[in-house]
Design a protein around this motif. Sequence first.
Motif, PDB file in Angstrom:
ATOM      1  N   LYS A 154       8.611  -3.449 -12.236  1.00 30.30           N
ATOM      2  CA  LYS A 154       7.293  -2.816 -12.374  1.00 30.30           C
ATOM      3  C   LYS A 154       6.485  -2.982 -11.085  1.00 30.30           C
ATOM      4  CE  LYS A 154       6.614  -3.206 -17.371  1.00 30.30           C
ATOM      5  NZ  LYS A 154       5.737  -3.770 -18.418  1.00 30.30           N
ATOM      6  N   GLU A 155       6.509  -4.187 -10.527  1.00 31.31           N
ATOM      7  CA  GLU A 155       5.779  -4.435  -9.283  1.00 31.31           C
ATOM      8  C   GLU A 155       6.350  -3.610  -8.128  1.00 31.31           C
ATOM      9  OE1 GLU A 155       5.321  -8.597  -8.388  1.00 31.31           O
ATOM     10  OE2 GLU A 155       4.640  -9.033 -10.431  1.00 31.31           O
ATOM     11  N   ILE A 156       7.661  -3.536  -8.041  1.00 34.43           N
ATOM     12  CA  ILE A 156       8.302  -2.741  -6.990  1.00 34.43           C
ATOM     13  C   ILE A 156       7.879  -1.279  -7.120  1.00 34.43           C
ATOM     14  CG2 ILE A 156      10.525  -1.810  -6.200  1.00 34.43           C
ATOM     15  CD1 ILE A 156      11.721  -4.616  -6.943  1.00 34.43           C
ATOM     16  N   ILE A 157       7.921  -0.748  -8.337  1.00 31.24           N
ATOM     17  CA  ILE A 157       7.557   0.649  -8.570  1.00 31.24           C
ATOM     18  C   ILE A 157       6.095   0.893  -8.202  1.00 31.24           C
ATOM     19  CG2 ILE A 157       7.184   2.383 -10.378  1.00 31.24           C
ATOM     20  CD1 ILE A 157       9.750   1.174 -11.733  1.00 31.24           C
ATOM     21  N   ALA A 158       5.212   0.019  -8.660  1.00 29.24           N
ATOM     22  CA  ALA A 158       3.773   0.220  -8.438  1.00 29.24           C
ATOM     23  C   ALA A 158       3.358  -0.015  -6.989  1.00 29.24           C
ATOM     24  CB  ALA A 158       2.977  -0.699  -9.366  1.00 29.24           C
ATOM     25  N   GLU A 159       3.983  -0.991  -6.334  1.00 28.64           N
ATOM     26  CA  GLU A 159       3.510  -1.393  -5.016  1.00 28.64           C
ATOM     27  C   GLU A 159       4.318  -0.841  -3.845  1.00 28.64           C
ATOM     28  OE1 GLU A 159       3.231  -5.668  -5.191  1.00 28.64           O
ATOM     29  OE2 GLU A 159       1.953  -5.575  -6.971  1.00 28.64           O
TER      30      GLU A 159
END
Length: 96
Positions: A10-15
Motif C-alpha cells: 500500500k505504501e509503495i503504491i501510494a508513495e
Amino acid sequence: MSETIVNQLKEIIAEELDVNIKVEDIDENLSLFEDGLEFDSIATVELISLIEKHFEVEFSDSELNPEYFSNLKVLADFISTKMVSSKREAVSVINS
C-alpha cells in the motif's frame, strides 16, 4: 507476514507509484485492474519493478501471471512465498 507485506505494498503504491491514490484509499481486496484500482500496463510494470527492489525478489516470465496480481492479499502471499524460497536457496548455496 503477508499482512505486513500488504501494508508495505500500500505504501509503495501510494508513495512511489504514479497512480494518485492515498494509502487509506487502498482496499487490499480490490482488483489491481478493472473494477478496482484500475492499474494499466505501465503502472503494473512499475509496481513489479518496485516490488523486486523493495522485497529483493525477482519475477520470472512465468510468474507474470495476472492471477498473482488479482488483489494485494494474493500478491502479498505470492511475495511472501518468493521471499521464503529465496532465503532457502541462499542458505542452500551457503551450505554447499
